[in-house]
Design an enzyme around this catalytic site. Structure first.
Site, PDB file in Angstrom:
ATOM      1  N   LYS A  66      76.126  21.991 -29.014  1.00 31.22           N
ATOM      2  CA  LYS A  66      75.679  23.297 -29.506  1.00 31.22           C
ATOM      3  C   LYS A  66      75.234  23.161 -30.945  1.00 31.22           C
ATOM      4  CE  LYS A  66      75.474  27.800 -28.812  1.00 31.22           C
ATOM      5  NZ  LYS A  66      74.101  27.787 -29.340  1.00 31.22           N
ATOM      6  N   LYS A  90      82.729  21.490 -36.478  1.00 31.22           N
ATOM      7  CA  LYS A  90      82.782  22.959 -36.644  1.00 31.22           C
ATOM      8  C   LYS A  90      83.241  23.649 -35.362  1.00 31.22           C
ATOM      9  CE  LYS A  90      79.182  24.601 -38.692  1.00 31.22           C
ATOM     10  NZ  LYS A  90      77.840  25.164 -39.019  1.00 31.22           N
ATOM     11  N   LYS A 102      72.100  19.303 -33.223  1.00 26.01           N
ATOM     12  CA  LYS A 102      71.217  20.024 -34.151  1.00 26.01           C
ATOM     13  C   LYS A 102      69.807  19.528 -33.925  1.00 26.01           C
ATOM     14  CE  LYS A 102      71.748  22.899 -37.759  1.00 26.01           C
ATOM     15  NZ  LYS A 102      72.881  23.799 -38.036  1.00 26.01           N
ATOM     16  N   THR A 185      77.002  35.126 -38.770  1.00 25.18           N
ATOM     17  CA  THR A 185      77.350  34.069 -39.727  1.00 25.18           C
ATOM     18  C   THR A 185      77.775  34.704 -41.050  1.00 25.18           C
ATOM     19  OG1 THR A 185      75.735  32.664 -38.617  1.00 25.18           O
ATOM     20  CG2 THR A 185      76.591  31.875 -40.716  1.00 25.18           C
ATOM     21  N   ASN A 216      68.866  35.038 -43.397  1.00 23.49           N
ATOM     22  CA  ASN A 216      69.809  35.629 -42.439  1.00 23.49           C
ATOM     23  C   ASN A 216      71.236  35.630 -43.013  1.00 23.49           C
ATOM     24  OD1 ASN A 216      71.998  34.944 -40.327  1.00 23.49           O
ATOM     25  ND2 ASN A 216      70.502  36.088 -39.158  1.00 23.49           N
ATOM     26  N   SER A 344      77.760  32.887 -31.042  1.00 22.89           N
ATOM     27  CA  SER A 344      76.882  32.232 -30.056  1.00 22.89           C
ATOM     28  C   SER A 344      77.678  31.924 -28.786  1.00 22.89           C
ATOM     29  CB  SER A 344      76.317  30.924 -30.618  1.00 22.89           C
ATOM     30  OG  SER A 344      75.185  31.182 -31.397  1.00 22.89           O
TER      31      SER A 344
HETATM   32  N1  LIG Z   1      71.593  31.251 -39.127  1.00 26.11           N
HETATM   33  C1  LIG Z   1      72.832  30.910 -38.766  1.00 26.11           C
HETATM   34  O1  LIG Z   1      73.425  31.502 -37.844  1.00 26.11           O
HETATM   35  C2  LIG Z   1      73.556  29.810 -39.487  1.00 26.11           C
HETATM   36  C3  LIG Z   1      73.045  29.232 -40.620  1.00 26.11           C
HETATM   37  N2  LIG Z   1      73.799  28.311 -41.315  1.00 26.11           N
HETATM   38  C4  LIG Z   1      73.292  27.704 -42.536  1.00 26.11           C
HETATM   39  O2  LIG Z   1      73.071  28.698 -43.520  1.00 26.11           O
HETATM   40  C5  LIG Z   1      71.976  28.300 -44.368  1.00 26.11           C
HETATM   41  C6  LIG Z   1      70.925  29.407 -44.365  1.00 26.11           C
HETATM   42  O3  LIG Z   1      70.470  29.623 -43.046  1.00 26.11           O
HETATM   43  P1  LIG Z   1      69.679  30.940 -42.629  1.00 26.11           P
HETATM   44  O4  LIG Z   1      70.121  32.071 -43.481  1.00 26.11           O
HETATM   45  O5  LIG Z   1      69.759  31.035 -41.172  1.00 26.11           O
HETATM   46  O6  LIG Z   1      68.203  30.541 -43.008  1.00 26.11           O
HETATM   47  P2  LIG Z   1      66.968  31.500 -43.384  1.00 26.11           P
HETATM   48  O7  LIG Z   1      65.748  30.699 -43.149  1.00 26.11           O
HETATM   49  O8  LIG Z   1      67.107  32.817 -42.734  1.00 26.11           O
HETATM   50  O9  LIG Z   1      67.161  31.728 -44.963  1.00 26.11           O
HETATM   51  C7  LIG Z   1      67.154  30.679 -45.880  1.00 26.11           C
HETATM   52  C8  LIG Z   1      67.112  31.271 -47.274  1.00 26.11           C
HETATM   53  O10 LIG Z   1      67.212  30.218 -48.239  1.00 26.11           O
HETATM   54  C9  LIG Z   1      66.223  30.445 -49.239  1.00 26.11           C
HETATM   55  N3  LIG Z   1      65.918  29.196 -49.924  1.00 26.11           N
HETATM   56  C10 LIG Z   1      65.221  28.138 -49.466  1.00 26.11           C
HETATM   57  N4  LIG Z   1      65.130  27.205 -50.437  1.00 26.11           N
HETATM   58  C11 LIG Z   1      65.767  27.718 -51.510  1.00 26.11           C
HETATM   59  C12 LIG Z   1      66.006  27.242 -52.827  1.00 26.11           C
HETATM   60  N5  LIG Z   1      65.545  26.052 -53.209  1.00 26.11           N
HETATM   61  N6  LIG Z   1      66.710  28.035 -53.696  1.00 26.11           N
HETATM   62  C13 LIG Z   1      67.152  29.246 -53.293  1.00 26.11           C
HETATM   63  N7  LIG Z   1      66.964  29.733 -52.069  1.00 26.11           N
HETATM   64  C14 LIG Z   1      66.280  28.988 -51.202  1.00 26.11           C
HETATM   65  C15 LIG Z   1      65.069  31.047 -48.495  1.00 26.11           C
HETATM   66  O11 LIG Z   1      64.169  31.718 -49.365  1.00 26.11           O
HETATM   67  C16 LIG Z   1      65.812  32.016 -47.589  1.00 26.11           C
HETATM   68  O12 LIG Z   1      66.131  33.200 -48.285  1.00 26.11           O
HETATM   69  C17 LIG Z   1      71.490  26.962 -43.820  1.00 26.11           C
HETATM   70  O13 LIG Z   1      72.162  25.924 -44.506  1.00 26.11           O
HETATM   71  C18 LIG Z   1      71.962  26.992 -42.367  1.00 26.11           C
HETATM   72  O14 LIG Z   1      72.115  25.712 -41.817  1.00 26.11           O
HETATM   73  C19 LIG Z   1      75.057  27.971 -40.911  1.00 26.11           C
HETATM   74  C20 LIG Z   1      75.605  28.521 -39.794  1.00 26.11           C
HETATM   75  C21 LIG Z   1      74.872  29.410 -38.929  1.00 26.11           C
HETATM   76  O1  LIG Z   2      74.902  29.387 -33.237  1.00 24.50           O
HETATM   77  C1  LIG Z   2      74.812  28.199 -32.991  1.00 24.50           C
HETATM   78  O2  LIG Z   2      74.844  27.720 -31.884  1.00 24.50           O
HETATM   79  C2  LIG Z   2      74.643  27.163 -34.095  1.00 24.50           C
HETATM   80  C3  LIG Z   2      74.557  27.688 -35.478  1.00 24.50           C
HETATM   81  C4  LIG Z   2      74.330  26.537 -36.400  1.00 24.50           C
HETATM   82  O3  LIG Z   2      73.337  25.849 -36.296  1.00 24.50           O
HETATM   83  C5  LIG Z   2      75.320  26.211 -37.396  1.00 24.50           C
HETATM   84  O4  LIG Z   2      76.458  26.674 -37.311  1.00 24.50           O
HETATM   85  O5  LIG Z   2      75.004  25.442 -38.321  1.00 24.50           O
END
Ligand SMILES: NC(=O)C1=CN([C@@H]2O[C@H](COP(=O)(O)OP(=O)(O)OC[C@H]3O[C@@H](n4cnc5c(N)ncnc54)[C@H](O)[C@@H]3O)[C@@H](O)[C@H]2O)C=CC1
Ligand SMILES: O=C(O)CCC(=O)C(=O)O
Length: 411
Positions: A66, A90, A102, A185, A216, A344
């Site tokens: 996953k 995790k 991933k 998250t 997000n 998820s």
């Molecule tokens: N979406 C999910 O359910 C999950 C996400 N994560 C982790 O959380 C982190 C964020 O993921 P999401 O919010 O889903 O991605 P997203 O694509 O929705 O948002 C990413 C954010 O980071 C910003 N960003 C990119 N480069 C940057 C920089 N150099 N300085 C400041 N901000 C910057 C972008 O502008 C955007 O606001 C990632 O590391 C991801 O692996 C972890 C667990 C689950």
């Molecule tokens: O919701 C999922 O299956 C995975 C989310 C994810 O990529 C993460 O936890 O880093």
């Protein structure tokens, strides 16, 4: 430090604390399968463009693999490998019946039109459809992807295998997505933060927060902290950064970002250089963007007392040492951001049962899982006399090692 080197170093430290057999240690580190595919699509103007897509399936001893799919220009095989490994630990920390995987495509989704993104996602799915599956490997969103991306994967996969809502999670509600997954998250980050703060006799409403990344995860964490009386004093994303020592009005900031596409020129705060965010004066720093952002060059600048790792591997091991010497408490990624994969799991369960939960039940169960995992980590910290990162790693690695041993290796 390279993401894979950093993640593997943490794994090896945990393996030593657990006295793992060296052959088992080696087998747990090597991924089950690494997939690399070429994805060529016609752009809207008719020219061809090629991208490279990856899916690393790290471990399946506890259940189907996953993990999310990332669209970002810096996606590389080593980082996807590290992120897949982190997913294995995790899902074990969260105690959900999954392994870890991933994926990613090296592209900038902001440079692609919606129809180009759809073509790219469909080509990637065509190339990997026979290697993923409801009981083998279940993708989800990550940086640069969202519910729409999952809808395209579902549709393309279903052309080969019949209607398969459980092949992805984080999909739109209309296609079998779970209520509460989009916020999960960020919500899990807030439950995790509260569990840690409670232990230190502190509460969200008395503290200040700085958030790096406002997608997000960052925007949901910010919104919920604001709702609960926390003062979010600084936020950054790829477009810039904004601060207000009296607290930013997060709903207005979200509206400003939606209207202008940027954090800049927000009337309720002052612009600041985005690179100052990590050193911002605050009680709690929450990285919600890229990995490796805290390293030996800047860890000394952190002024927060707590770091909640909402992003995956935002702190490398060199930074960990510096932060620990400075008394900064780090709540590790494999626990802090596990709310996303936990919901998820609820989504997958709902799809398999063909029965939809209400949002209250999703959030209640999420809180239960986050609270239980925190207590389990604290127990490991006591048993092994270690910090929270090693508490979480020993918890996850031990569960995966036990499952691997029970299954055995007989051919
Ligand atoms: N979406 C999910 O359910 C999950 C996400 N994560 C982790 O959380 C982190 C964020 O993921 P999401 O919010 O889903 O991605 P997203 O694509 O929705 O948002 C990413 C954010 O980071 C910003 N960003 C990119 N480069 C940057 C920089 N150099 N300085 C400041 N901000 C910057 C972008 O502008 C955007 O606001 C990632 O590391 C991801 O692996 C972890 C667990 C689950
Ligand atoms: O919701 C999922 O299956 C995975 C989310 C994810 O990529 C993460 O936890 O880093």
């Amino acid at each position: 430090m390279n993401a894979l080197a950093a993640t593997s170093r943490n794994f090896r430290r945990a393996a030593r604390l657990l006295n793992l057999d060296s052959k088992l240690e080696k087998s747990l580190l090597i991924p089950f399968r690494e997939i690399k595919v070429e994805c060529t699509i016609p752009k809207d103007d008719g020219t061809l463009v090629s991208y490279v897509g990856f899916r690393v399936q790290h471990d399946n001893s506890r259940g189907p693999m996953k993990g999310g799919i990332r669209y970002h220009p810096e996606v590389d095989p080593d980082e996807v490998n590290a992120l897949a490994q982190l997913m294995t630990w995790k899902t074990a920390v969260a105690d959900i019946p999954y392994g870890g995987a991933k994926g990613g495509i090296g592209c900038n989704p902001k440079d692609l039109s919606k129809s180009e993104l759809e073509r790219l996602t469909r080509v990637f799915t065509q190339k990997i459809h026979d290697l993923i599956g409801v009981q083998t490997d279940v993708p989800a969103p990550d940086m640069g992807t969202n519910a729409q991306t999952m809808a395209w994967i579902l549709d393309e996969y279903s052309k080969f295998h019949g209607h398969s809502p459980a092949i992805v999670t984080g999909k739109p509600i209309d296609l079998g997505g779970s209520l509460g997954r989009e916020a999960a998250t960020g919500r899990g980050v807030v439950y995790a933060t509260k569990a840690l703060l409670e232990e230190h006799g502190k509460s969200v409403k008395d503290l200040t927060f700085a958030i790096q990344g406002f997608g997000n995860v960052g925007s949901w964490a910010g919104r919920l902290l604001h709702e609960q009386g926390g003062k979010v004093v600084a936020v950054s994303d790829i477009t810039g950064a904004v601060k207000n020592s009296n607290g930013l009005d997060i709903p207005s900031l979200l509206k400003h970002k939606e209207d202008t596409g940027s954090l800049k020129n927000f009337s309720g705060g002052d612009d600041m250089p985005a690179e100052h965010l990590l050193g911002q004066e605050c009680d709690v720093l929450i990285p919600c963007a890229l990995g490796g952002v805290l390293n030996r060059e800047n860890a000394q600048d952190v002024r927060a007392k707590y770091i909640i790792e909402a992003a995956n591997h935002p702190t490398d091991p060199d930074a960990d040492e510096i932060l620990s010497k400075n008394g900064v408490i780090v709540l590790p990624d494999i626990y802090a951001n596990s709310g996303g994969v936990t919901v998820s799991y609820f989504e997958w369960v709902q799809n398999i049962q063909g029965f939809m939960w209400d949002e209250e039940k999703v959030n209640r169960e999420l809180k239960k899982y986050m609270t239980r995992a925190f207590l389990n980590i604290k127990n490991m910290c006591q048993t092994h006399n270690c910090d929270l990162r090693m508490g979480a790693f020993t918890l996850g690695v031990n569960r995966v090692a036990r499952a691997t041993m029970l299954r055995g290796w007989e051919a």
